[in-house]
Design a protein around this motif. Structure first.
Motif, PDB file in Angstrom:
ATOM      1  N   LEU A   1       2.247   3.033   8.244  1.00 32.44           N
ATOM      2  CA  LEU A   1       3.174   2.587   9.290  1.00 32.44           C
ATOM      3  C   LEU A   1       4.613   2.931   8.913  1.00 32.44           C
ATOM      4  N   LYS A   2       4.890   2.946   7.598  1.00 35.48           N
ATOM      5  CA  LYS A   2       6.228   3.258   7.103  1.00 35.48           C
ATOM      6  C   LYS A   2       6.094   4.254   5.960  1.00 35.48           C
ATOM      7  N   ASN A   3       7.207   4.706   5.431  1.00 36.93           N
ATOM      8  CA  ASN A   3       7.159   5.572   4.261  1.00 36.93           C
ATOM      9  C   ASN A   3       6.502   4.832   3.103  1.00 36.93           C
ATOM     10  N   VAL A   4       5.559   5.495   2.472  1.00 41.05           N
ATOM     11  CA  VAL A   4       4.859   4.927   1.309  1.00 41.05           C
ATOM     12  C   VAL A   4       5.197   5.787   0.098  1.00 41.05           C
ATOM     13  N   ARG A   5       5.660   5.133  -0.950  1.00 37.35           N
ATOM     14  CA  ARG A   5       6.079   5.860  -2.149  1.00 37.35           C
ATOM     15  C   ARG A   5       4.900   6.125  -3.082  1.00 37.35           C
ATOM     16  N   ASN A   6       5.036   7.146  -3.881  1.00 40.05           N
ATOM     17  CA  ASN A   6       4.081   7.402  -4.949  1.00 40.05           C
ATOM     18  C   ASN A   6       4.138   6.255  -5.956  1.00 40.05           C
TER      19      ASN A   6
ATOM     20  N   GLY B   1      -5.166 -10.006  -5.721  1.00 45.36           N
ATOM     21  CA  GLY B   1      -5.757  -9.369  -4.554  1.00 45.36           C
ATOM     22  C   GLY B   1      -6.344  -8.019  -4.924  1.00 45.36           C
ATOM     23  N   ILE B   2      -7.156  -7.460  -4.012  1.00 44.20           N
ATOM     24  CA  ILE B   2      -7.727  -6.125  -4.199  1.00 44.20           C
ATOM     25  C   ILE B   2      -6.690  -5.118  -3.702  1.00 44.20           C
ATOM     26  N   VAL B   3      -6.313  -4.197  -4.566  1.00 43.83           N
ATOM     27  CA  VAL B   3      -5.259  -3.238  -4.237  1.00 43.83           C
ATOM     28  C   VAL B   3      -5.689  -1.835  -4.662  1.00 43.83           C
ATOM     29  N   PHE B   4      -4.893  -0.844  -4.270  1.00 47.37           N
ATOM     30  CA  PHE B   4      -4.956   0.463  -4.905  1.00 47.37           C
ATOM     31  C   PHE B   4      -3.534   0.972  -5.032  1.00 47.37           C
ATOM     32  N   THR B   5      -3.300   1.782  -6.045  1.00 51.09           N
ATOM     33  CA  THR B   5      -1.976   2.324  -6.307  1.00 51.09           C
ATOM     34  C   THR B   5      -1.943   3.787  -5.891  1.00 51.09           C
ATOM     35  N   THR B   6      -1.070   4.130  -4.980  1.00 50.75           N
ATOM     36  CA  THR B   6      -1.017   5.500  -4.472  1.00 50.75           C
ATOM     37  C   THR B   6      -0.616   6.462  -5.586  1.00 50.75           C
ATOM     38  N   ASP B   7      -1.148   7.676  -5.516  1.00 53.64           N
ATOM     39  CA  ASP B   7      -0.754   8.705  -6.474  1.00 53.64           C
ATOM     40  C   ASP B   7      -0.022   9.854  -5.792  1.00 53.64           C
ATOM     41  N   ARG B   8       0.469   9.572  -4.583  1.00 54.56           N
ATOM     42  CA  ARG B   8       1.314  10.507  -3.834  1.00 54.56           C
ATOM     43  C   ARG B   8       2.036   9.720  -2.757  1.00 54.56           C
ATOM     44  N   SER B   9       3.020  10.320  -2.139  1.00 54.60           N
ATOM     45  CA  SER B   9       3.757   9.644  -1.064  1.00 54.60           C
ATOM     46  C   SER B   9       3.144   9.989   0.291  1.00 54.60           C
ATOM     47  N   TYR B  10       3.399   9.119   1.278  1.00 55.64           N
ATOM     48  CA  TYR B  10       2.888   9.317   2.632  1.00 55.64           C
ATOM     49  C   TYR B  10       4.011   9.083   3.636  1.00 55.64           C
ATOM     50  N   GLN B  11       4.016   9.889   4.681  1.00 51.12           N
ATOM     51  CA  GLN B  11       4.962   9.729   5.784  1.00 51.12           C
ATOM     52  C   GLN B  11       4.351   8.819   6.846  1.00 51.12           C
ATOM     53  N   PRO B  12       5.173   8.177   7.694  1.00 50.72           N
ATOM     54  CA  PRO B  12       4.635   7.356   8.786  1.00 50.72           C
ATOM     55  C   PRO B  12       3.688   8.178   9.665  1.00 50.72           C
ATOM     56  N   GLY B  13       2.528   7.590   9.980  1.00 50.05           N
ATOM     57  CA  GLY B  13       1.531   8.270  10.803  1.00 50.05           C
ATOM     58  C   GLY B  13       0.565   9.133  10.022  1.00 50.05           C
TER      59      GLY B  13
END
Length: 497
Positions: free
Chosen positions: A98-103, A277-289
């Protein structure tokens, strides 16, 4: 979604004389649907029509049921999300940013209260008490738990989650034996699919004979049958995860199991003690959408088809491999001695090894050395078998230079034989199953054929690469031998001048 493959327990043993429940309530007839009874043998799926299904769940691309799941999760304690569930190009449904997601950012934070494990409370407590009294292992316990909760419909707290689960996953559990034999005729994964179906049938038969038949009011056959267990095990194989930070406990994690797999990421679900909580840690960035991915594990394309029902695009799976089948030559004068050496170290006359684009394992080379070794090397058969099994305390050195050429030629011959099988299938020599066709079945048949074709192309690509490497190495070895012979001849000629 699932992490590592976990063995079923088709022959689990309950206590010898479990204590019967003090009272048995008549099970409410919450649903009635006709399912053809499955036979005890693994040939049952071959006789079953693909249209059979369960009365719960949804079509795999349904967004309406998934939106209802999100509302229920939010009301039940799921924190505000940076991801939304949408229709996507890869995987029908998926979570997008939904928003910018950082690595390196942590996402999801699903609380343990919204996770299904072997310790979860049963809505029908009497059913749960009986299952636990018989000490049923986690996998069959969770499979039965899903069916119990699904049959109660709105009475179960998990009804919104079950409504969002696919009614018929495309894992190989949902392929008939006719389809498996016709479309996977060239693929080694065929044997694993048949074995897995047999394990599920065996597990159901064991539960039925040991528990369900003793308490028919709690476990009516119209609810607990081969068809519903095929569905529940299909859900477990495709969605169960192992949470390493919770002592390796296996769990179904609603919402998180909407994440699709990408071979290009290395992010895994796990329990985060700091946020609880159950989580995961991103290993790259993501743009909205943009669709957000996790890894289902370092699996080959065949393994992904087996459990999840999809095949990655050719050349995109860095973990891809093909199970390469090799066997002893029964006409070998040392066949008996070689077979005994293999059996002493847990191997058989026919074995499979993972062949990758990057090469083949040392165990395959050791097996090939054993196959081509002459009678005068009989004292070394055991050390070759040890190296092929890789069961020694240290990685054994496999070095028999006098056998290199023969061993490589043996592997090349097996490789080219496998290529012929794939090519024969892909050219349509044996590619069609005789099934009754309606519009729905025709669509299904086209999909299964395409999945099988994609898998064949991916695996044949690995074999082609191996063939190229083997031919070059053999050519270089033989060219080197010719140069040595020519050099020796020239030396002798100069000597006699």
């Amino acid at each position: 979604m699932a992490s590592t493959a976990t063995a079923l327990h088709p022959q689990f043993r309950p206590p010898s004389h479990p204590r019967a429940p003090r009272r048995i309530r008549t099970y409410p007839p919450t649903l009635r649907f006709t399912i053809r009874a499955a036979a005890a043998s693994t040939s049952a799926p071959a006789q079953r029509e693909a249209e059979a299904g369960v009365p719960w769940g949804c079509e795999i691309e349904s967004l309406e049921s998934a939106a209802s799941l999100e509302r229920w999760l939010t009301a039940s304690g799921l924190p505000e999300q940076r991801l939304a569930l949408e229709k996507v190009d890869i995987g029908e449904r998926g979570l997008v940013a939904l928003k910018n997601v950082r690595n390196g950012e942590k996402l999801l934070f699903v609380p343990p209260s919204l996770v299904i494990t072997a310790d979860s409370e049963w809505t029908n407590r009497e059913v749960g008490e009986v299952m636990k009294r018989y000490s049923v292992p986690d996998w069959p316990l969770l499979a039965t738990y899903l069916i119990s909760e699904a049959s109660l419909e709105g009475s179960s707290r998990w009804s919104s989650y079950i409504d969002a689960l696919p009614r018929q996953p495309y894992s190989l559990l949902y392929w008939t034996r006719t389809e498996i034999d016709a479309y996977l005729v060239a693929c080694p994964i065929r044997e694993r699919a048949i074995s897995r179906i047999g394990d599920v049938i065996g597990t159901y038969n064991d539960l039925r004979d040991r528990i369900f038949s003793k308490y028919p009011d709690l476990f009516p056959e119209e609810v607990y049958n081969m068809e519903t267990f095929r569905w529940s095990f299909g859900i477990l194989f495709s969605r169960l995860v192992r949470l390493e930070s919770m002592d390796g406990r296996v769990a179904l994690v609603p919402w998180a199991d909407m994440l699709n797999h990408s071979p290009e990421v290395d992010a895994f679900l796990d329990y985060d003690k700091s946020s609880q909580g159950i989580v995961f840690t991103t290993d790259r960035s993501y743009q909205p959408g943009e669709q957000v991915f996790i890894s289902y594990g370092k699996k080959s394309s065949g393994e992904l088809l087996l459990s999840y029902g999809f095949v990655p695009k050719e050349g995109t799976n860095p973990n891809d491999s093909v199970e390469f089948l090799v066997s002893l030559n029964k006409s070998d004068e040392c066949y008996k001695e070689k077979l005994q050496a293999l059996k002493r170290h847990g191997l058989s006359e026919c074995e499979s090894f993972p062949l990758r684009v990057t090469g083949w394992p040392v165990e395959l080379m050791a097996y090939a050395f054993l196959v081509v070794s002459p009678p005068e090397m009989i004292q070394r058969f055991d050390e070759m078998a040890v190296a092929a099994s890789n069961k020694g305390s240290a990685k054994p050195a496999v070095n028999y230079p006098e056998l290199d050429e023969e061993a490589l030629q043996f592997i090349l011959d097996c490789c080219e034989s496998s290529i012929k099988k794939y090519t024969k299938y892909l050219e349509g020599a044996k590619g069609s199953a005789e099934v009754s066709i309606n519009s729905k079945q025709a669509t299904r048949t086209l999909l299964l054929k395409q999945l099988a074709r994609d898998l064949c192309i991916s695996e044949r690509r690995i074999l082609y690469r191996s063939q190229y490497i083997l031919r070059r190495r053999l050519r270089d070895m033989r060219a080197g031998g010719e140069l040595k012979a020519l050099s020796l001849f020239n030396g002798l000629r100069n000597l006699f001048k």
